[in-house]
Structures are given as structure tokens and as C-alpha cells.
Design a protein around this motif. Structure first.
Motif, short mmCIF file in Angstrom:
data_model
loop_
_atom_site.label_atom_id
_atom_site.label_comp_id
_atom_site.label_asym_id
_atom_site.label_seq_id
_atom_site.Cartn_x
_atom_site.Cartn_y
_atom_site.Cartn_z
N LEU A 72 36.03 24.33 37.12
CA LEU A 72 37.39 24.30 37.65
C LEU A 72 38.43 24.04 36.57
CD1 LEU A 72 39.21 24.50 40.08
CD2 LEU A 72 38.82 22.08 40.55
N GLU A 73 38.14 23.15 35.65
CA GLU A 73 39.13 22.80 34.63
C GLU A 73 38.75 23.34 33.25
OE1 GLU A 73 39.75 18.62 34.75
OE2 GLU A 73 40.50 18.63 36.81
N ASN A 74 37.87 24.32 33.23
CA ASN A 74 37.42 24.86 31.95
C ASN A 74 37.67 26.36 31.81
OD1 ASN A 74 36.08 22.39 30.95
ND2 ASN A 74 34.81 22.68 32.74
N GLY A 75 38.49 26.91 32.69
CA GLY A 75 38.72 28.35 32.66
C GLY A 75 39.89 28.74 31.77
N SER A 76 39.82 29.92 31.23
CA SER A 76 40.93 30.48 30.48
C SER A 76 41.86 31.20 31.44
CB SER A 76 40.41 31.47 29.43
OG SER A 76 39.81 32.58 30.09
N LEU A 77 43.04 31.60 30.96
CA LEU A 77 43.97 32.35 31.79
C LEU A 77 43.36 33.68 32.21
CD1 LEU A 77 46.75 32.67 33.10
CD2 LEU A 77 47.61 33.52 30.91
N ALA A 78 42.66 34.33 31.29
CA ALA A 78 42.01 35.61 31.61
C ALA A 78 41.00 35.43 32.74
CB ALA A 78 41.33 36.18 30.37
N PHE A 79 40.23 34.34 32.67
CA PHE A 79 39.25 34.09 33.74
C PHE A 79 39.95 33.78 35.05
CE2 PHE A 79 36.75 31.19 36.35
CZ PHE A 79 35.59 31.93 36.52
N ALA A 80 41.02 32.98 35.01
CA ALA A 80 41.75 32.61 36.23
C ALA A 80 42.30 33.86 36.92
CB ALA A 80 42.90 31.65 35.89
#
Length: 360
Positions: free
Chosen positions: A317-325
Motif C-alpha cells: 500500500l505504501e510502497n507503490g510508485s506513481l506508475a504503479f498507482a
């Protein structure tokens, strides 16, 4: 499809895009990825911030006006009372749903604000068009004055992700009214503008679509340009942060220019939706999008409980990049479209919408 039906389904179509934008923004926020990724991704993500949710609230206001039209026109006391009680019950339901999401840790919830907007609608749905717009203007000016008079950052940490003292009476009210993600001042203006638009059936008619699209796009460009130059010119007198604070079109803080610009862009999306539904209303993808908009409450709750719940389960949840989000949000939305299309073949309303219908 007759013109009246096209107008209603076009609003559902626009609502689907509002949900999509909210999914992208909320996933970006939840993963704290606003400053990550390539420039174009940051630009696209930034353009959606505060715009999708503003469109969502304006559409809600339009929906309330359409729902209460018969009672308002007749001014029959029994009908007015019945509609008012219906709005009260919906407000309670939405407030309860919003509180549950807040208790689950989703501090960017819009439903508990939305519940207050419903209370406002219950009190005002019978007043004149002029009074609706006049009240929206007064609230907008008072809100801008409030940004100057009070400390907008009170309660927030430096990243504007954590609100300290939220569950105290003072903190909850301050967040709800003044400096939360969608505070009553000035966000109720979107709802009031939507209520006004819902009364102007001719505004959404075929013969006015071109003007509606042109003026809304023109308004967006003019307001964004005005914001840019006001920030540039005032930076020589004020510091840069103060200039952005007063004249930015970002949703936090929600300035007068932000509300006007977000309203203009929301109206443009509605106008584009009218064109698309008129031209491609019977296409399978358009129908699926319309169904998605009709299940908007279910999808709003689902993208938090299910979408973010999955990420929390796998500790991402708190380890994603903008591309992943963005990619995750797009994937979730595609599944939401598919679910909506299948569900509406079986049931007349979405899962949460059915519960609200029975309760309210």
C-alpha cells in the motif's frame, strides 16, 4: 433513445469518468506517490486532483434537482416533506458509510461531506434559482476570506497526509467545515451549482451543447491563465508560497479560482458526455460506462475496501510508485466496468445502491 433519456444516461456516463479520476487520485494519495514518476504522469495525475471529485459533487447536485423536480414545481407540502425526509435518510446513510471508511483508516473520504451536502439540499431544494446561485457566491467569497483569516494548515502534518486531532470534536468540525479534503466551505458550492444546473433542462439540450462545451472550455483556459499570471505578478510582492496559497487552482487550499476552474472543467466533461452518448449511446462500451456510473456509490466504496484492501494485504500500500498507482487504478476501473455491465444485466441497481434504496 429519446433526448430526455440521453441526458440522464449522459450524466451516468460522466459519473463513471468522475469515479475513474477519483480512483487514480485516491490510489496515488494512498501510496503517497504524488511526487514520483515521470513528468507526464505527474502532470496527468495533478490535473485529476480535485477535478474528478468536483465533477462527482456537481453531478450529485444535478441528481438531487432531477429527483425533487416534481415536488418543487408543485410546491405541495406533503410532497416537499416526503422528498425532504428521503434526503435526510440518504444523508444519514452516507454519513454512516463515510464514518466506517474513516474508521478503516481512509481519511480522504468524501461521503461524510457528501452527507452534509444532502442536508443542505433538503433545506434548500425548494428555493429559487437566483437564491441558489446567490448563496453559492456568498459561500465562495466567505471561503476565500476564511483562507486569509484562519490557519489552513492547522491539524495537518507537513505532508498533508495525516490530520492530528481528527477524532476530537474541534478537529472533526474544523476538518469538515474548513480544511479537510472536501470541506463544506467551499465544496458545497459545487453541489449548489449542480442543483442549479439540474433545473435548467434546456442547458443540456442538443441545441445548447456546442455553446456549453465552448464556454466551459474557454472558462477553464481563462481561469487557469489568470491563476498563472496572478501567481507570477503577486510573487514580486508576496512570497511564492503565499502567491500559490491565494491564487492556485489546486484543491488544497480550495481557492475561489480553484472552484471556478473545477466547475468549468466539470461542465466541459458533462458536455462531452452528452455528445458521446448521443453519437454512441447504443455501443457496448458506452452502455458499460453508463452502468458503471449508475453503480458509482458501490464503486467508490469498493475501490477503497477492495482495491486498497488487496494492496494492504500484500504489504504494497505504501510502497507503490506513481506508475504503479496509475496502472493499478486503470486495471481496477476496467474490472469495475466489466462488473457493472454484468451486474446490470441481472440487477437494477448496484449492491450498495440497493441497500441504500431499502434503507432510504
Amino acid at each position: 433513445m429519446n433526448p430526455s433519456t440521453q441526458r440522464i444516461t449522459a450524466l451516468d456516463y460522466a459519473r463513471a469518468w468522475a469515479i475513474f479520476g477519483m480512483i487514480i487520485v485516491n490510489y496515488t494519495l494512498a501510496m503517497q506517490a504524488e511526487q514520483e514518476g515521470t513528468t507526464w504522469l505527474r502532470v496527468v495525475s495533478g490535473m485529476l486532483q480535485g477535478r474528478a471529485s468536483a465533477l462527482f459533487v456537481i453531478l450529485a447536485g444535478i441528481g438531487v434537482s432531477l429527483m425533487t423536480a416534481k415536488a418543487r414545481k408543485s410546491m405541495d407540502r406533503a410532497m416537499l416533506r416526503q422528498q425532504r425526509m428521503s434526503l435526510y435518510r440518504r444523508s444519514v446513510f452516507l454519513f454512516g458509510a463515510g464514518l466506517l471508511l474513516l474508521l478503516m483508516g481512509w481519511n480522504a473520504d468524501i461521503l461524510h461531506y457528501y452527507a452534509v451536502f444532502m442536508l443542505v439540499a433538503a433545506a434548500l431544494f425548494h428555493i429559487s434559482d437566483r437564491k441558489l446561485l446567490g448563496l453559492a457566491a456568498v459561500i465562495l467569497l466567505v471561503s476565500q476570506w476564511g483562507l486569509i483569516q484562519f490557519d489552513y494548515s492547522e491539524g495537518w502534518d507537513s505532508s498533508f497526509h495525516v490530520y492530528n486531532g481528527f477524532w476530537t470534536v474541534e478537529g472533526f468540525i474544523r476538518n469538515l467545515v474548513f480544511n479537510g479534503f472536501h470541506p463544506i466551505f467551499p465544496w458545497v458550492c459545487f453541489f449548489l451549482i449542480g442543483m442549479w444546473m439540474g433545473r435548467k433542462r434546456g442547458l443540456l439540450a442538443k441545441e445548447n451543447r456546442q455553446k456549453l462545451l465552448f464556454y466551459s472550455l474557454l472558462g477553464t483556459v481563462v481561469l487557469e491563465t489568470l491563476s498563472y499570471y496572478l501567481i507570477q505578478f503577486s510573487s514580486s510582492v508576496l512570497d511564492t508560497d503565499s502567491a500559490h496559497y491565494l491564487f492556485s487552482t489546486k484543491p488544497m487550499p480550495p481557492t475561489l479560482l480553484y472552484v471556478l476552474s473545477a466547475t468549468s472543467s466539470a461542465v466541459a466533461i458533462i458536455a462531452i458526455s452528452l455528445y458521446i452518448v448521443h453519437a454512441l449511446g447504443n455501443a457496448a462500451l458506452t452502455q458499460a460506462m453508463i452502468h458503471t456510473g449508475q453503480l458509482s456509490l458501490s464503486h467508490y466504496i469498493g475501490h477503497i475496501v477492495i482495491g486498497l484492501g488487496i494492496l494492504e494485504m500484500v504489504d504494497y500500500l505504501e510502497n507503490g510508485s506513481l506508475a504503479f498507482a496509475v496502472a493499478y487504478g486503470c486495471a481496477y476501473f476496467m474490472l469495475a466496468i466489466l462488473f457493472s455491465y454484468v451486474w446490470r444485466k441481472i440487477m437494477p441497481r448496484g449492491p450498495i445502491e440497493l441497500i441504500m434504496r431499502k434503507v432510504c
